[in-house]
Design an enzyme around this catalytic site. Structure first.
Site, PDB file in Angstrom:
ATOM      1  CG  LEU B 246      -1.986   1.037   1.299  1.00 33.87           C
ATOM      2  CD1 LEU B 246      -2.991   0.819   0.181  1.00 33.87           C
ATOM      3  CD2 LEU B 246      -2.646   1.018   2.656  1.00 33.87           C
ATOM      4  CG  ASP B 247      -0.427   4.589   0.650  1.00 35.24           C
ATOM      5  OD1 ASP B 247      -1.259   4.465  -0.261  1.00 35.24           O
ATOM      6  OD2 ASP B 247      -0.738   4.925   1.809  1.00 35.24           O
TER       7      ASP B 247
END
Lengths: 303, 303, 303, 303
Positions: B246-247
């Site tokens: 994520l990210d």
């Protein structure tokens, strides 16, 4: 077709390892299929390693073609003439192209002209001392004596050439005497005198000027006062090549900074000065690295 | 070496004149002398007219090589397979390279995912309607039904796929059923659900996300509240490819906007929304035009 | 001294809680000691809570004074006339000042003029629908019928008023009929017709125009073609108040975007369009919130 | 309530005309109706001419209130104590406020700390010499001797205080001895040593640091290498007040510059250096002009 082959004594500083250096090749002319392959194969035959390649065509159907290639080569200094010879043969035979081939380890020699305002001059000298500007600063010429001590503290020759009154022929003769054969380009770093068309022609090297406005807004003198008068919300600066038409030459780079109603004309000037030095520095760096190609009254910038 | 040759029915809109269209060729792999000449000569043999060429090597001495070429060709649709075949033969034989060859007149097909915030979604649809985004919007998928009418007014299919609670397997099965074979990439336009690593793997197409912060600052949820809390003077947005981390995926584009102490968290969000849609639009356009090459956790962007 | 007191029916949306609303007070005139205390004490006597206060004097020694104050007050609607009366008495007695007092919970009414290009129009309508523009869009007027359906889908009246040929008197009579008494200001959102001095005078409300260049560069028509011709490296947009002197009115806001040699005139126009809509939106928002004060041919912007 | 009244010998340079100078008044505390009128009337009673006034309340209903006023006064030096006395009486009696009153013609005294990188140091000294930074540079302290000659050429004392190894107590004792009573604030211009909480506490003056990243991204050492590693498209710089929590103090100013995949970590550093010096200069100027008010871990900046 023209061939410009520059191969003065290499600076050991910019050479990565003994015998291995980089050259730039800029090509311009009529766009036709096959140019990329032709250039690539000549470089390939010489064992060149292409480091970067940028290309632009202003119209794929018969427009103008521009290419900048940087390549490495063993024993570049001695190998470059043969590369140039082969390029000339190949590009002459099949295409209508001009090219310039240059050993990037040999910095271009520049003369900087300045007047009383020294923020652009000092920013250039400062970056040069830090190794950020790949040029040799051959000399600084000013119509004011004020900056002499500061410039010489950088180890750079300073010449005071007074230039007042309408007749600039004596000053320009002195300019020519100092510059001829000694520089590859000239930078006007807030030099407040106009160069005559005659001097521009006789110098025969590119001249870069910084104009303290976002051209074509506020041409001529006093742009910050005009900007204040007009109430603009941004002020800018423009680096351009000098032609005989004042403030009309090909634009290399521009930038702006935000201002407000609360800024006086003097504050616009101070904020503008930061933009001027940043814009001029970028233009000088790009020119020094053969990233700027002139075409009519425009520039192609492979930044 | 892999060959991706896409040649679906050409859109008549993006074809300059009958039979004359453009293709993009992206090449990546180990840098070695001679690549430019090899590619150039294969294209030259087919009579291709190179319109633009960008190249980057992350280390001239044995680094990675990246090239994007756009070229025109008579009867591109029928000629492209043979070009691909020759490229494969030549690049296979002498180099370790992967390439992708694509007819640019065939827009990539995209699915856009959205949630309640629709500023990014609508900006994409709006630009698409104006002919500014060279994609085919195959569908919009949202976990909220709100935007259905608006999206369908653009003539684009809208599917409401609810996705709440920890178990997203039903929703993701539905996503897969809708998307498989129908899209070339996916855009998460402020879609507030996390895609499982399983879905990402099974989709097998690039996924672009817009994160509402200047990554890696303020990863995770609520970045505008965190930015207000930290008292930053700029807020930003980041478009990146989605990976299972994520990210953390490769960044395609970022930008920021100036804010002040007087801006509430809600105002940061409003100002940030303008940056989000601008950044996402640029990323989608560059991806659609094959200007973005992934390399490890980075991107090479020939913008 | 003039008093402009606007207190139409309050929008419940922008009122924080029942009976508690905000007003703006803008004061302009000759700078003299004591103004701040005088204004502050009148507001204080009425129990007003000053939320923000900005002030500017273009010369502390006898220059012009500008102030914008936002304050809250219980039962603002009924209390405002008495505040205005006291301000008038106090400022009349001791100073040479003009002021405007306005209930901020009552949005200004605006008419938007457009032609074929609808990017500025739609951005305004879109932001308005999201609650980001504190105005009431009373109507859209266009010399082309194309946008009728789109505008009406926002629930906003659309009037097609053709205006071709040199004689615009019939069109302008229709404009006047539609606008008189119905709007507080007018926005020209890429309206490609020139308003006559007569219409400007008879309308008697501020008119905001967006010019598609960084004024004063490229005045007049076709600025993107001119920008391409001149080879500039940035293109911009300017929002200004309309006066009878075309492209010469007081500038409210400006911005630019970077372009390169590779951008065609059409691409300059597309990039410029994003700047145009951003600049116009800021100008409209600031005008709607009484943040812009005209002074001669300049503006004071308390943004 | 606290009163800070500084009135050292005035610099004749910044005094407009004999006997007429400007003072700044910053007020902070609990927001309540009537503050503006109270401050305004005290200043009015003393014949002060308010030149500018900025005000901010983080919540009109019982939030915190911040105000910066600049005013002129005949015989400011001798009149200021009485103004301070009256303000103290008035603000003590009716409100819970702190204020600072300062004669702006008396420049704040600053010590600049530097290490080997001197771009921030030299930019500050350079602007100071041009009269663009309203401070007195009392001294430069460095843990390296390299910059001694350059700094002294500006006429500014240079002290070399070596500081290596984990035990910095000797160095910090020397710092304290040099600084105590001699400076109003300290600037860390790329000083690569961490100040101990003890030193920060004993100095008792504001300390401004420039961090070479867009905080909170890339806290700690080596941010350009981290930025290159993460593949960001912008690099930035942050000026902040130093607290005992490293890289966590209140942010004063931030900015960024665009970079690309083609920039090496060294080039990121060079581009970042330009942003660092610009951001630090703005922060120092704003602090010197009392434009920055600290509130918790944030700043209110009336720029």
């Amino acid at each position: 077709m023209s061939l410009t082959l520059e191969d003065r004594a290499a600076s050991p500083v910019t050479t990565g390892r003994t015998g291995y250096r980089h050259a730039s090749l800029t090509v311009r002319g009529k766009d036709r299929p096959g140019i990329v392959a032709a250039v690539g194969s000549v470089l390939g035959e010489h064992g060149a390693n292409i480091v970067s390649l940028d290309q632009y065509s202003d119209d794929p159907q018969g427009g103008a073609f521009f290419q900048r290639t940087v390549f490495g080569l063993d024993h570049l200094g001695s190998a470059l003439p043969a590369v140039g010879e082969d390029l000339r043969r190949r590009l002459d035979q099949d295409f209508e192209l001009e090219f310039t081939l240059r050993d990037l380890s040999v910095p271009k020699r520049v003369a900087i002209f300045a007047s009383k305002s020294d923020h652009c001059l000092l920013d250039l000298l400062w970056r040069h001392r830090r190794g950020q500007l790949p040029v040799t600063v051959a000399m600084v010429i000013s119509n004011h004596p004020d900056a002499a001590e500061e410039v010489r503290s950088f180890g750079i020759p300073f010449f005071h050439v007074p230039s007042s009154g309408p007749d600039k022929s004596a000053a320009e003769a002195e300019h020519l005497r100092l510059l001829e054969g000694n520089v590859d380009f000239v930078v006007l770093a807030r030099y407040m005198q106009i160069l005559s068309a005659d001097l521009i022609g006789r110098l025969g090297v590119p001249i870069i000027n910084i104009h303290h406005s976002f051209l074509p807004a506020f041409v001529g003198a006093g742009p910050y006062a005009k900007a204040k008068e007009r109430g603009v919300k941004l002020v800018g600066a423009t680096a351009h090549y000098v032609t005989e038409h004042l403030d009309e030459g090909p634009i290399i780079e521009q930038d702006v900074v935000r201002v407000s109603h609360a800024d006086t004309a003097a504050e616009l000037q101070r904020r503008g000065a930061d933009v001027e030095r940043a814009v001029l520095t970028r233009a000088v760096q790009w020119h020094a690295e053969d990233r700027v190609i002139r075409h009519g009254n425009h520039t192609i910038v492979f930044a």
